[in-house]
Design an enzyme around this catalytic site. Structure first.
Site, PDB file in Angstrom:
ATOM      1  CG  HIS A   1       4.986   1.535   3.166  1.00  0.00           C
ATOM      2  ND1 HIS A   1       4.159   1.961   2.600  1.00  0.00           N
ATOM      3  CD2 HIS A   1       4.793   1.273   4.446  1.00  0.00           C
ATOM      4  CE1 HIS A   1       3.357   2.444   2.993  1.00  0.00           C
ATOM      5  NE2 HIS A   1       3.561   1.574   5.006  1.00  0.00           N
TER       6      HIS A   1
ATOM      7  CG  HIS B   1      -0.261   0.347   2.517  1.00  0.00           C
ATOM      8  ND1 HIS B   1       0.353  -1.120   2.738  1.00  0.00           N
ATOM      9  CD2 HIS B   1       0.233   1.085   3.117  1.00  0.00           C
ATOM     10  CE1 HIS B   1       0.855  -0.705   4.070  1.00  0.00           C
ATOM     11  NE2 HIS B   1       0.530   0.609   4.670  1.00  0.00           N
TER      12      HIS B   1
ATOM     13  CG  ASP C   1       1.226   5.367   4.926  1.00  0.00           C
ATOM     14  OD1 ASP C   1       1.611   4.000   5.246  1.00  0.00           O
ATOM     15  OD2 ASP C   1       2.465   5.404   5.393  1.00  0.00           O
TER      16      ASP C   1
ATOM     17  NE  ARG D   1       0.945   6.455   8.687  1.00  0.00           N
ATOM     18  CZ  ARG D   1       0.521   6.266   8.795  1.00  0.00           C
ATOM     19  NH1 ARG D   1       0.718   4.831   8.026  1.00  0.00           N
ATOM     20  NH2 ARG D   1      -0.581   6.837   9.003  1.00  0.00           N
TER      21      ARG D   1
END
Length: 309
Positions: free
Chosen positions: A263, A103, A105, A278
């Site tokens: 990623h 995906h 983000d 994150r």
């Protein structure tokens, strides 16, 4: 090969031909000189994902202070909970979800984050690496007939499932309460956005594919056609020659250009704990090669992020 940048203390060592570099000789924090920050940003734009070792001095506050030097932090997530007292920090916690699906983000909103910063907090004794793919080279290496198709193609992205969607399908019997709560929160507000499959990068001018697991359908195609074409294109993105895999160590920080990558968090660490924090930075609304901007269909993400113009 080590490259010396304008900031004399910074070194850049490539870790893959298509993507990835390790940045050396820098202690991250909110007090870096402007020329050092500029050098880091240039390395990020060139290599798409960059890695820093030995940054044990960073906590959530330090990570956020450094992130502010690179851009404007978004809220942690449009729907999921942040860490108490840190509205901009999202825990990627194996107790609730695993990012084991390719995906980019937060593509289900119109204002896709520009940059993500991920810091190791708790690591398993083995496994738990993360892999990134270069969506710029994936587009560039498409044969001409496929380029002609995808350059006019649009896709609807939605938050209909979280990173743990694949894990959910594997559960047999019983109810995973933590997963159910996480999934319910993730879908507490529906977002759907129509994006071009090929976007123009606002800083480099490069063309990149916008795909990944938030894609629900291609506009104008049937579900069967969407599935076949999506897999064909995703296979181009995630070809091993187009990726880099990072084995986390304590003190590591990874930064990636969310406009040019996908990623995948490799879930090969059994039931061991794994937690990373994150922070994402505000991005723009993607623009197609003919200048048409992405369009939200459902949901208003203005509470989540400003627009980086």
């Amino acid at each position: 090969m080590t490259t010396q940048l304008e900031a004399p203390e910074i070194t850049v060592d490539k870790v893959g031909g298509a993507i990835g570099a390790v940045i050396g000789n820098v202690r991250l924090g909110g007090d870096l000189a402007a020329e050092t920050v500029a050098a880091i940003r240039r390395a990020l734009l060139e290599h798409k994902v960059i890695f820093f070792r030995g940054q044990e001095q960073l906590d959530d506050a330090g990570q956020l202070a450094f992130a502010r030097l690179l851009g404007t932090p978004t809220l942690a997530h449009p729907t999921s909970k942040s860490i108490d007292g840190a509205a901009n920090v999202l825990p990627i916690d194996s107790d609730y979800s695993k990012a084991n699906s390719w995906h980019t983000d937060v593509t289900f909103v119109d204002r896709i984050p520009a940059v993500s910063l991920l810091r190791a907090v708790t690591l398993p004794a083995y496994g738990g690496s993360t892999t990134w793919a270069n969506t710029v080279t994936a587009y560039a290496n498409l044969p001409a007939p496929l380029k002609a198709l995808v350059e006019r193609l649009w896709a609807v992205h939605s938050n209909v499932y979280d990173y743990a969607g694949h894990a959910d399908e594997g559960r047999i019997g019983g109810v995973d309460v933590k997963f159910e709560e996480h999934q319910k929160q993730f879908q507490s507000k529906l977002f759907e956005t129509e994006h071009p499959v090929v976007r123009v990068h606002p800083e480099t001018g490069e063309r990149a594919l916008i795909l990944g697991h938030f894609v629900r359908r291609f506009v104008g195609l049937s579900s069967a056609e969407t599935t076949a074409l999506f897999q064909l294109l995703q296979n181009r993105v995630t070809n091993l020659d187009n990726t880099v895999r990072w084995q986390w160590q304590p003190g590591d920080l990874a930064i990636w250009d969310n406009r040019a990558t996908q990623h995948y968090g490799v879930a090969d660490y059994d039931d061991l704990p794994r937690r990373l924090h994150r922070i994402t930075l505000a991005g723009d609304v993607p623009v197609s090669i003919d200048g048409v901007r992405s369009t939200p269909r459902t949901g208003d993400a203005s509470h989540y992020s400003t627009l980086d113009n």
